[in-house]
Write an enzyme that holds these catalytic residues in place. Structure first.
Site, PDB file in Angstrom:
ATOM      1  CD1 TRP A 324      -2.998  -1.422   0.754  1.00  0.00           C
ATOM      2  CD2 TRP A 324      -1.431  -2.447   1.999  1.00  0.00           C
ATOM      3  NE1 TRP A 324      -3.449  -2.680   1.050  1.00  0.00           N
ATOM      4  CE2 TRP A 324      -2.518  -3.342   1.814  1.00  0.00           C
ATOM      5  CE3 TRP A 324      -0.340  -2.873   2.752  1.00  0.00           C
ATOM      6  CZ2 TRP A 324      -2.535  -4.628   2.346  1.00  0.00           C
ATOM      7  CZ3 TRP A 324      -0.352  -4.155   3.282  1.00  0.00           C
ATOM      8  CH2 TRP A 324      -1.440  -5.017   3.076  1.00  0.00           C
ATOM      9  CG  ASP A 325       3.858   4.445  -1.169  1.00  0.00           C
ATOM     10  OD1 ASP A 325       4.925   4.262  -0.564  1.00  0.00           O
ATOM     11  OD2 ASP A 325       3.628   5.480  -1.823  1.00  0.00           O
ATOM     12  CE1 TYR A 326      -1.573   3.174   3.743  1.00  0.00           C
ATOM     13  CE2 TYR A 326      -1.947   0.942   4.534  1.00  0.00           C
ATOM     14  CZ  TYR A 326      -2.441   2.139   4.058  1.00  0.00           C
ATOM     15  OH  TYR A 326      -3.803   2.306   3.900  1.00  0.00           O
ATOM     16  CE  LYS A 352       3.588   7.471   3.207  1.00  0.00           C
ATOM     17  NZ  LYS A 352       3.900   7.072   1.817  1.00  0.00           N
ATOM     18  NE  ARG A 512       0.513   6.642  -5.938  1.00  0.00           N
ATOM     19  CZ  ARG A 512       1.722   6.618  -5.357  1.00  0.00           C
ATOM     20  NH1 ARG A 512       1.948   5.774  -4.347  1.00  0.00           N
ATOM     21  NH2 ARG A 512       2.695   7.389  -5.783  1.00  0.00           N
TER      22      ARG A 512
END
Length: 654
Positions: A324-326, A352, A512
């Site tokens: 999740w690009d966390y 995040k 995205r």
């Protein structure tokens, strides 16, 4: 400069000695631990409304001679020490200023290649180090370290701005030398955060371009001798030794070739214990982990390293097998707080995911009960999402974790209906819904929750203040053949809007976007951004207020009525003993002061561009307290300016 905080000085027992008045701001977060709290109280809740501009400094980088191929972002937090202000620019130029007048004393220009299109063309500050092995007066006894966007670590004499030639090669170390995965192109590896100096070692992370390839530039953290520039150690968040227990959490023939998992944020240090705390990000690529199965430990973690050797003392993973690009973009903060009736040395880590983790500084164990539970599985061929995630840090969440159909919002009835229709079409199974080919709703989005703006701490009341975003994103994995057949256009670098990324080495191309309705208003309910204060004593949210207004959203194609509270924000807060929180950060381009007790806005000032930075404060030699922010925007959504602005109370009448 390294040291622990007392009321009046910073000291370290090895490699440096700095005695600083409490009126200074000698580190990015004021203290080595980065709590971002100033004991100054001249400006307080009773008089903050009288603040006015004291001086403005222009970097001059709007001139044609400094033009770049991609937009730049002035995001610096200046430092003040011994009567001089030090600040850096996106082009790596370092200035020394008079902190009372803003008049330039010297400037150093590293002459970076301005034609490279860096994804985050920014520089958030410098670091200072005082060498106590030298006698008083010689060049480079006090050093300014800057890490430039093109990955050079440079040591400068603080008195003159000239390079310290004994460091590296003529004052410079090339940070790309010896990387396990070298960058495939110039902009794949960059430096945006200031270095950190502790125990005579300069510690540097890196920024790595997202979602380009599975074997992206490696995200090693490295320590260099502060005097000579010699490499002392390297820590790779993708473990390379089978003897490392974390190695077994990377599964598959390509897993240990993964790149990124880098730490691009600011570090915190405990100079007494000689420990540096780093927050790591997601391994490459962000949204597909089929080539790096397993938990991927050291990625998405808070890691405590022995400063002299780089040895891992402990680590705590906030997200397993990130899809999740966390990444942990928020800098860790070291505090001493009353927890469970006793004073504890702790580390704060905002994420995040909208969580605040509070860990024991020595052991890394959570100081509040952490809950881990089952999360949705992936339906993407080749992906094995980790079956559990931490779903509660033992504290209230900082931002919404879920979105129901009834909560879906629209600025008009037509927008709301369209948003609900899209909601029904997307995959959404609650928190940690994995990416999918039909499109998955992700909340919090890749811009948070808590973001790189980080946290500030009020030690008098054990209160943590955190800026957050509250918008959702839609992540779609497009089969590569389908994408190429439709001749989709890849874009990059803009985190607010829609982008495509190629994710080479995977079967998919990433799309995205924000979750927006037909009029380009968010489908998530306002406020779109909030400032949150949380008590560590009571484990309750003290207050949560909208941060900014929707004014300015139209500049990035997001259309909402102008009176909607809460703006998308990127930038950090500070607290003061005057009972105040100062923060810029918002798209609406204001600098604000809030009452620390209740979150009431007490003052605001219009800026020439968004204050997409963390402010700072200090006491000048004229006896006035100054509050300074880089009002530089980012050349895109936040606007652009080359100004650093200082505010102060009016001078007393004579």
């Amino acid at each position: 400069m390294a040291g622990f905080c007392t009321d009046v000085q910073f000291r370290a027992d090895t490699g440096s000695t700095v005695v600083a008045s409490e009126s200074d701001w000698p580190f990015y977060g004021r203290t080595p631990g980065g709590d971002r709290h100033s004991p100054l109280r001249q400006i307080d809740t009773s008089n903050v409304s009288q603040l006015q501009v004291a001086w403005r400094f222009h970097t001059g980088e709007g001139a044609p001679m400094f033009s770049t191929r991609s937009p730049t972002a002035l995001e610096v937090t200046p430092l003040v020490f011994r009567g001089t202000m030090y600040l850096s620019t996106p082009l790596g130029r370092v200035f020394a200023l008079d902190p009372v007048t803003g008049v330039q004393r010297w400037v150093y220009d590293p002459q970076i290649n301005r034609t490279t299109q860096f994804g985050d063309f920014a520089n958030r500050g410098v670091a200072l180090w005082l060498d106590n092995a030298t006698i008083a007066g010689p060049r480079c006894a006090l050093r300014v370290f800057v890490a430039t966007i093109d990955t050079r670590l440079i040591a400068l004499d603080a008195a003159t701005g000239s390079p310290c030639t004994q460091f590296g090669a003529g004052g410079t170390v090339n940070l790309r030398d010896g990387l396990r995965n070298p960058p495939a192109f110039a902009a794949e590896n960059e430096q945006t955060s200031p270095p950190t100096v502790v125990d005579g070692v300069v510690v540097v992370g890196s920024g790595v371009a997202d979602n380009n390839r599975i074997d992206a530039a490696s995200g090693e953290v490295r320590g260099y001798d502060a005097r000579t520039g010699a490499l002392r150690w390297t820590f790779d968040p993708v473990p390379q030794s089978s003897a490392d227990p974390a190695s077994a959490t990377w599964i598959g023939p390509n897993a240990h070739h993964s790149g990124a998992a880098n730490s691009w944020t600011v570090f915190a240090t405990d100079p007494v214990r000689k420990v540096v705390f780093i927050a790591t990000g997601s391994p490459s690529v962000d949204y597909f982990g089929g080539e790096r199965k397993g938990r991927n430990e050291y990625g998405n973690s808070l890691v405590a390293l022995q400063a002299g050797t780089g040895r891992v003392l402990w680590h705590f993973q906030t997200v397993r097998h990130d899809l999740w690009d966390y990444d942990n973009a928020s800098p860790p903060a070291l505090v001493t707080a009353s927890i469970g009736g006793r004073r504890v040395d702790a580390v704060l880590q905002g994420t995040k995911t909208g969580q605040l983790f509070v860990l024991d500084r020595v052991t890394g164990k959570p100081l509040f009960p952490v809950s881990e539970g089952a999360v949705p599985s992936s339906d993407v061929p080749g992906e094995d999402a980790w079956p559990t995630q931490i779903i509660n840090s033992g504290l209230p969440t900082l931002s919404p974790q879920t979105l129901t159909r009834d909560q879906v919002w629209g600025s008009t009835p037509e927008d709301r209906d369209a948003c609900r229709k899209r909601f029904d079409e997307l995959r959404y199974d609650g928190a940690f819904t994995p990416p999918s080919t039909k499109g998955s709703l992700i909340i919090p989005s890749n811009v948070g929750g808590a973001h790189w703006g980080g946290v500030a701490f009020d030690p008098a009341n054990d209160v943590v203040v955190v800026p957050t975003n509250r918008i959702a994103a839609v992540i779609t994995l497009i089969p590569r053949g389908t994408f190429e057949a439709t001749r989709g256009q890849a874009t990059g670098g803009e985190r607010i809007g829609t982008e495509y990324a190629m994710m080479h080495g995977t079967p998919f191309v990433l799309k995205r976007e924000l979750f927006l309705g037909p009029s380009n208003a968010p489908c998530t309910p306002p406020p779109f951004g909030a400032l949150v204060a949380l008590s560590l004593r009571t484990r309750q949210i003290l207050w949560s207020v909208p941060l900014g207004m929707s004014e300015g959203l139209d500049k990035i194609g997001i259309h909402a009525p102008p009176d909607i509270p809460g703006a998308i924000n990127l930038g950090g807060p500070i607290t003061t003993a005057g009972g105040l929180v100062f923060i810029g950060a918002t798209l609406d381009r204001y600098f604000r002061a809030y009452d620390l007790k209740n979150g009431r806005e007490l003052w605001r000032a219009a800026l020439p561009a968004g204050g997409k930075a963390t402010p700072m404060t200090y006491l000048g030699s004229d006896g006035r307290q100054y509050v300074v922010i880089a009002a530089g925007g980012d050349g895109k959504a936040w606007g652009w300016s080359d100004q650093v602005i200082a505010f102060a109370l009016p001078r007393p009448a004579r």
